[in-house]
Motif scaffolding. Structure first.
Motif, PDB file in Angstrom:
ATOM      1  N   THR A 197      -7.011  -1.535   6.100  1.00 18.18           N
ATOM      2  CA  THR A 197      -7.583  -2.395   7.132  1.00 18.18           C
ATOM      3  C   THR A 197      -7.847  -3.768   6.521  1.00 18.18           C
ATOM      4  N   PRO A 198      -8.121  -4.780   7.330  1.00 21.04           N
ATOM      5  CA  PRO A 198      -8.497  -6.083   6.760  1.00 21.04           C
ATOM      6  C   PRO A 198      -9.687  -5.970   5.802  1.00 21.04           C
ATOM      7  N   GLU A 199     -10.654  -5.146   6.142  1.00 20.37           N
ATOM      8  CA  GLU A 199     -11.832  -4.974   5.284  1.00 20.37           C
ATOM      9  C   GLU A 199     -11.458  -4.355   3.938  1.00 20.37           C
ATOM     10  N   GLN A 200     -10.567  -3.359   3.958  1.00 24.98           N
ATOM     11  CA  GLN A 200     -10.121  -2.727   2.719  1.00 24.98           C
ATOM     12  C   GLN A 200      -9.335  -3.711   1.855  1.00 24.98           C
ATOM     13  N   LEU A 201      -8.471  -4.497   2.471  1.00 26.66           N
ATOM     14  CA  LEU A 201      -7.711  -5.501   1.726  1.00 26.66           C
ATOM     15  C   LEU A 201      -8.645  -6.538   1.104  1.00 26.66           C
ATOM     16  N   ALA A 202      -9.648  -6.986   1.875  1.00 23.78           N
ATOM     17  CA  ALA A 202     -10.591  -7.988   1.360  1.00 23.78           C
ATOM     18  C   ALA A 202     -11.340  -7.452   0.143  1.00 23.78           C
ATOM     19  N   MET A 245       2.528   5.989  -1.455  1.00 22.21           N
ATOM     20  CA  MET A 245       3.626   5.227  -0.882  1.00 22.21           C
ATOM     21  C   MET A 245       4.614   4.821  -1.972  1.00 22.21           C
ATOM     22  N   ASP A 246       5.881   5.144  -1.742  1.00 23.30           N
ATOM     23  CA  ASP A 246       6.966   4.617  -2.573  1.00 23.30           C
ATOM     24  C   ASP A 246       7.429   3.337  -1.892  1.00 23.30           C
ATOM     25  N   HIS A 247       7.622   2.268  -2.663  1.00 23.87           N
ATOM     26  CA  HIS A 247       7.935   0.987  -2.011  1.00 23.87           C
ATOM     27  C   HIS A 247       8.667   0.039  -2.953  1.00 23.87           C
ATOM     28  N   SER A 248       9.249  -0.983  -2.377  1.00 23.48           N
ATOM     29  CA  SER A 248       9.916  -2.023  -3.155  1.00 23.48           C
ATOM     30  C   SER A 248       8.931  -2.662  -4.113  1.00 23.48           C
ATOM     31  N   ALA A 249       9.425  -2.996  -5.305  1.00 23.57           N
ATOM     32  CA  ALA A 249       8.536  -3.527  -6.334  1.00 23.57           C
ATOM     33  C   ALA A 249       8.823  -4.981  -6.695  1.00 23.57           C
ATOM     34  N   SER A 250       9.738  -5.625  -6.000  1.00 24.54           N
ATOM     35  CA  SER A 250      10.083  -7.014  -6.311  1.00 24.54           C
ATOM     36  C   SER A 250       9.188  -7.995  -5.560  1.00 24.54           C
ATOM     37  N   VAL A 251       9.045  -9.184  -6.119  1.00 25.16           N
ATOM     38  CA  VAL A 251       8.349 -10.284  -5.459  1.00 25.16           C
ATOM     39  C   VAL A 251       9.406 -11.211  -4.863  1.00 25.16           C
ATOM     40  N   TYR A 252       9.310 -11.464  -3.560  1.00 23.52           N
ATOM     41  CA  TYR A 252      10.261 -12.325  -2.872  1.00 23.52           C
ATOM     42  C   TYR A 252       9.753 -13.772  -2.956  1.00 23.52           C
ATOM     43  N   LEU A 253      10.550 -14.651  -3.522  1.00 21.67           N
ATOM     44  CA  LEU A 253      10.179 -16.065  -3.593  1.00 21.67           C
ATOM     45  C   LEU A 253      10.902 -16.807  -2.470  1.00 21.67           C
ATOM     46  N   MET A 254      10.111 -17.393  -1.578  1.00 17.07           N
ATOM     47  CA  MET A 254      10.631 -18.048  -0.385  1.00 17.07           C
ATOM     48  C   MET A 254      10.390 -19.549  -0.458  1.00 17.07           C
ATOM     49  N   LYS A 255      11.332 -20.323   0.010  1.00 17.92           N
ATOM     50  CA  LYS A 255      11.184 -21.779   0.031  1.00 17.92           C
ATOM     51  C   LYS A 255      10.209 -22.200   1.121  1.00 17.92           C
ATOM     52  N   ALA A 256       9.820 -23.468   1.104  1.00 21.59           N
ATOM     53  CA  ALA A 256       8.816 -23.973   2.045  1.00 21.59           C
ATOM     54  C   ALA A 256       9.268 -23.865   3.497  1.00 21.59           C
ATOM     55  N   LEU A 263       0.330 -10.567  -0.028  1.00 20.33           N
ATOM     56  CA  LEU A 263       0.466  -9.124  -0.234  1.00 20.33           C
ATOM     57  C   LEU A 263       0.503  -8.477   1.142  1.00 20.33           C
ATOM     58  N   ILE A 264       1.667  -7.965   1.527  1.00 18.26           N
ATOM     59  CA  ILE A 264       1.814  -7.269   2.810  1.00 18.26           C
ATOM     60  C   ILE A 264       1.725  -5.771   2.541  1.00 18.26           C
ATOM     61  N   THR A 265       0.732  -5.118   3.139  1.00 14.14           N
ATOM     62  CA  THR A 265       0.573  -3.693   2.885  1.00 14.14           C
ATOM     63  C   THR A 265       1.703  -2.883   3.511  1.00 14.14           C
ATOM     64  N   VAL A 266       2.056  -1.806   2.827  1.00 12.07           N
ATOM     65  CA  VAL A 266       3.009  -0.835   3.396  1.00 12.07           C
ATOM     66  C   VAL A 266       2.253   0.388   3.910  1.00 12.07           C
ATOM     67  N   ASP A 267       0.913   0.317   3.847  1.00 10.99           N
ATOM     68  CA  ASP A 267       0.052   1.445   4.215  1.00 10.99           C
ATOM     69  C   ASP A 267      -1.030   0.978   5.196  1.00 10.99           C
ATOM     70  N   PRO A 268      -0.632   0.513   6.378  1.00 10.97           N
ATOM     71  CA  PRO A 268      -1.616  -0.051   7.308  1.00 10.97           C
ATOM     72  C   PRO A 268      -2.627   0.976   7.826  1.00 10.97           C
ATOM     73  N   PHE A 316       5.248  -6.577  -1.254  1.00  9.87           N
ATOM     74  CA  PHE A 316       4.864  -5.427  -0.446  1.00  9.87           C
ATOM     75  C   PHE A 316       4.192  -4.387  -1.339  1.00  9.87           C
ATOM     76  N   GLY A 317       2.990  -3.951  -0.946  1.00 12.12           N
ATOM     77  CA  GLY A 317       2.263  -2.979  -1.751  1.00 12.12           C
ATOM     78  C   GLY A 317       1.164  -2.319  -0.929  1.00 12.12           C
ATOM     79  N   PHE A 318       0.190  -1.727  -1.624  1.00  8.98           N
ATOM     80  CA  PHE A 318      -0.929  -1.094  -0.919  1.00  8.98           C
ATOM     81  C   PHE A 318      -2.104  -0.920  -1.874  1.00  8.98           C
ATOM     82  N   THR A 319      -3.304  -0.831  -1.323  1.00  8.15           N
ATOM     83  CA  THR A 319      -4.503  -0.879  -2.154  1.00  8.15           C
ATOM     84  C   THR A 319      -4.738   0.395  -2.962  1.00  8.15           C
TER      85      THR A 319
END
Length: 206
Positions: free
Chosen positions: A122-127, A169-180, A113-118, A79-82
């Protein structure tokens, strides 16, 4: 004496609890969720905390997606933001370094990367932002409600902080590792040593 008996039982219970928490931390079940924020404090004392779940968002190409679109591949969710000055670019570079060391096997890892600042992302900004990083990274955004639902599913944290020029934005800084299968495996902490982080990525790819 009954009082001494209960004190003895309490002491043994404390020893067992400390041993359990220590083992959980070593195995990566519980991790620090951003500076000073621990998921352990919010998790039940039984088993792995329930992290992850359904989401509906929009990727950086403008396509509507759900968590089911990424099922079948292990995921690294961040979770982050551009407009993030340090944590987000550092984490994306770290993930690129880790997957580079793993090689071809890392192609099975989906990095999100899931934004916390939608409001700004925008999709264009993320791209535009993701052009500077590993092309395998997918950026996700959506409405405020959709992003908040994803944050809640992952037990993540985000808060708007006013500044002189607007806000950050203050936000969580960990990377979540998820199984398949979409279930939680472990986390990579922001300040974790590379050797430990590398082993965790390899672990989720096995």
């Amino acid at each position: 004496m009954p009082i001494l008996k209960w004190i003895r039982y309490g002491a043994w219970a404390g020893v067992v609890l400390i041993a359990f928490v220590s083992a959980a931390l070593m195995l990566g079940w519980w991790q620090v969720d951003g500076p000073g924020r621990s998921l352990a404090g919010r998790a039940a004392v039984q088993g792995v905390p329930a992290i992850g779940g359904p989401f509906t968002l929009v990727d950086h190409t403008g396509r509507s997606v759900t968590d089911a679109d990424y099922r079948g591949k292990p995921m690294a969710v961040f979770f982050g933001f551009t407009h993030c000055p340090e944590v987000c670019p550092t984490t994306l570079v770290q993930m690129a370094n880790l997957t580079g060391k793993i090689g071809a096997a890392a192609d099975r890892l989906q990095i999100l990367l899931i934004t916390v600042d939608p409001e700004r992302d925008t999709p264009e900004q993320l791209a535009l932002y993701l052009q500077s990083f590993d092309p395998r990274v997918v950026g996700l955004t959506g409405s405020r409600e959709q992003v908040d639902a994803a944050l809640a599913a992952y037990k993540a944290y985000a808060k708007k902080i006013p500044t002189e020029s607007g806000y950050t934005m203050d936000h969580s800084a960990s990377v979540y590792l998820m199984k398949a299968d979409g279930s939680f495996r472990t986390m990579i902490d922001y300040h974790e040593e590379e050797a430990s982080a590398l082993e965790k990525v390899r672990m989720v790819l096995r």
